[in-house]
Design an enzyme around this catalytic site. Structure first.
Site, PDB file in Angstrom:
ATOM      1  N   ASP A   1       1.979 -11.688 134.143  1.00 19.47           N
ATOM      2  CA  ASP A   1       2.833 -10.528 133.497  1.00 19.47           C
ATOM      3  C   ASP A   1       2.621 -10.474 131.959  1.00 19.47           C
ATOM      4  OD1 ASP A   1       4.199  -8.402 132.990  1.00 19.47           O
ATOM      5  OD2 ASP A   1       5.957  -9.233 134.083  1.00 19.47           O
TER       6      ASP A   1
ATOM      7  N   ASP B   1      -0.228  -4.041 133.353  1.00 20.24           N
ATOM      8  CA  ASP B   1      -0.139  -5.399 132.523  1.00 20.24           C
ATOM      9  C   ASP B   1       0.236  -6.662 133.451  1.00 20.24           C
ATOM     10  OD1 ASP B   1       2.368  -4.515 133.003  1.00 20.24           O
ATOM     11  OD2 ASP B   1       3.201  -5.501 131.199  1.00 20.24           O
ATOM     12  N   GLU B   2       0.319  -6.316 134.791  1.00 23.74           N
ATOM     13  CA  GLU B   2       0.605  -7.294 135.705  1.00 23.74           C
ATOM     14  C   GLU B   2      -0.695  -7.517 136.796  1.00 23.74           C
ATOM     15  OE1 GLU B   2       4.439  -7.017 137.848  1.00 23.74           O
ATOM     16  OE2 GLU B   2       5.043  -5.673 136.028  1.00 23.74           O
TER      17      GLU B   2
HETATM   18 MG    MG Z   1       5.151  -6.887 131.620  1.00 24.36          MG
END
Ligand code: MG
Length: 426
Positions: A13, A109-110
């Site tokens: 993350d 973003d993960e």
């Molecule tokens: Mg994040």
């Protein structure tokens, strides 16, 4: 097939992704509280992301600049650059793909990585691979990631939240009871605020208590979700990490209906559109997706079809916002006195980004509505619990169009922002 409990899964993350990407261009601001906002010049813009320093002041995503500035008068505001976020997302996923082909992005973003069969090519323990990924992402991009290392996806995700920024957390078969079980239930993926409240009423506030509760009781109270949460809390999530790119990109989500009788007049059209938008929004929320545009398709009794569409100022999964756009299209393009045989609402420009803002709209003020979001999500869980007819827009009660209606035909007593609640188990 691998025993699900002997897998090694990483959840990676990026820390404060949007804000960190913006700060790469403004290193001089690193120590100051910074927020990325849809409309930094106007009072009505909203916070899309913030850095660690801004978090310390209590600045939250989706609040208005005005609210954020009250808590943090020195907050520095920067406009978003979606192209840059996509660019870094690609670079980072390509780093992950050097270590396994099982890379499943969860959002921009993960990503989850299944490294069960590949970690030994690079190091002795998967946690060392996590450290290596953190170093490599930082050296390549200047961004930091947090990594959860575990034997299933739910615990790996929890691990990446457990310690940040720039940290590795190992949740193993040996330690998960000590690490995970004391945490509050909503630290776990899929426990939203309404499930948390329901569990609270059952005397369940930690993941350990959830793991120890009778699964049948959980299922009878929370429906299918109850059974799933019970398994997740006990570490029995067997969900595979999908190979990169295998998730079929969802291009649109639509619902259409041919009505019991033709729609005639404004009230009919409004009722039908509310019902369809409601169904489309619930489907978007279930898939964790947002729509960037809305399309309506009208078929008249002679089977003539017109289609009209509109881009939204910012992505949404709320029925009310889909309805506003749909209503604008309908009222501009249709004379209400003319009958409609079939109406379809389709959510377009599907994205996994909440609050994705149209480039051309940056000057306008995007206004997400956290209260509305909460309301619609609680409707989802009521419907999950009591069936899809449990909560119905007031305009649909006793309709003769064949739209979904509550089973109980009492006059609604309570109204909440246009939704009537039938008397019943609530
Ligand atoms: Mg994040």
């Amino acid at each position: 097939m691998t025993n699900p409990k002997s897998r090694w899964i990483l959840h990676c993350d990026c820390n404060s992704f949007y804000a960190s990407v913006e700060l790469l261009e403004h290193p001089e601001l690193c120590r100051q509280p910074v927020a990325v906002c849809g409309d930094p010049e106007g009072r009505h813009g909203i916070v899309l992301a913030k850095n660690e320093a801004a978090k310390k002041y209590g600045v939250r995503t989706a609040e208005t600049i005005w609210q954020a500035r009250r808590k943090c008068p020195d907050l520095v505001l920067l406009p978003p650059h979606r192209d840059r976020y996509r660019h870094f997302c690609n670079i980072i996923n390509n780093i992950y793909l050097q270590y396994t082909d099982l890379v499943e992005p969860f959002s921009i973003d993960e990503s989850w990585l299944d490294v069960t069969h590949s970690f030994h090519l690079f190091c002795e323990h998967p946690a060392q691979l996590a450290d290596r990924l953190r170093r490599q992402v930082k050296e390549t991009t200047g961004l930091t990631i947090s990594v959860g290392v575990s034997f299933n996806k739910v615990f790996a995700k929890l691990g990446s939240d457990y310690k940040k920024p720039d940290a590795t957390t190992l949740i193993s078969l040996e330690n998960y009871r000590q690490v995970v079980w004391p945490l509050p239930v909503d630290a776990m993926l899929y426990v939203g605020s309404s499930a948390r409240q329901t569990l609270q009423r059952m005397g369940i506030s930690t993941i350990g208590q959830l793991a120890g509760a009778d699964p049948r009781l959980l299922e009878s109270t929370l429906g299918k979700l109850g059974g799933e949460l019970s398994r997740f809390a006990r570490g029995e999530d067997a969900e595979p990490v999908r190979p990169f790119g295998s998730r079929e990109p969802v291009k649109s989500v639509g619902n259409g209906q041919t009505f019991r009788r033709n729609l005639e007049g404004e009230a009919d059209c409004r009722a039908a559109l509310i019902s369809l938008c409601d169904q489309v929004a619930a489907r978007l929320r279930r898939s964790n997706l947002w729509a960037g545009g809305v399309q309506i398709t009208i078929r008249d009794p002679d089977f003539r079809v017109i289609t009209r569409q509109k881009q939204l100022e910012q992505s949404t999964h709320l029925a009310r916002e889909l309805f506003q756009a749909g209503w604008e299209l309908l009222s501009r393009n249709w004379i209400f006195a003319n009958p409609i045989r079939m109406l379809t609402v389709t959510a377009l420009s599907i994205t996994d980004e909440p609050f994705a803002v149209q480039q051309s709209f940056f000057e306008d003020a995007p206004k997400p509505d956290p209260r509305r979001e909460k309301l619609e999500k609680s409707l989802d869980s009521i419907r999950q619990k009591y069936g899809s007819a449990a909560v119905t827009p007031a305009s649909l009660v006793k309709n003769q169009l064949g739209l979904p209606t509550p089973k109980i035909q009492d006059r609604p007593e309570e109204e909440d922002e246009g939704f009537a609640r039938p008397k019943g188990p609530l």
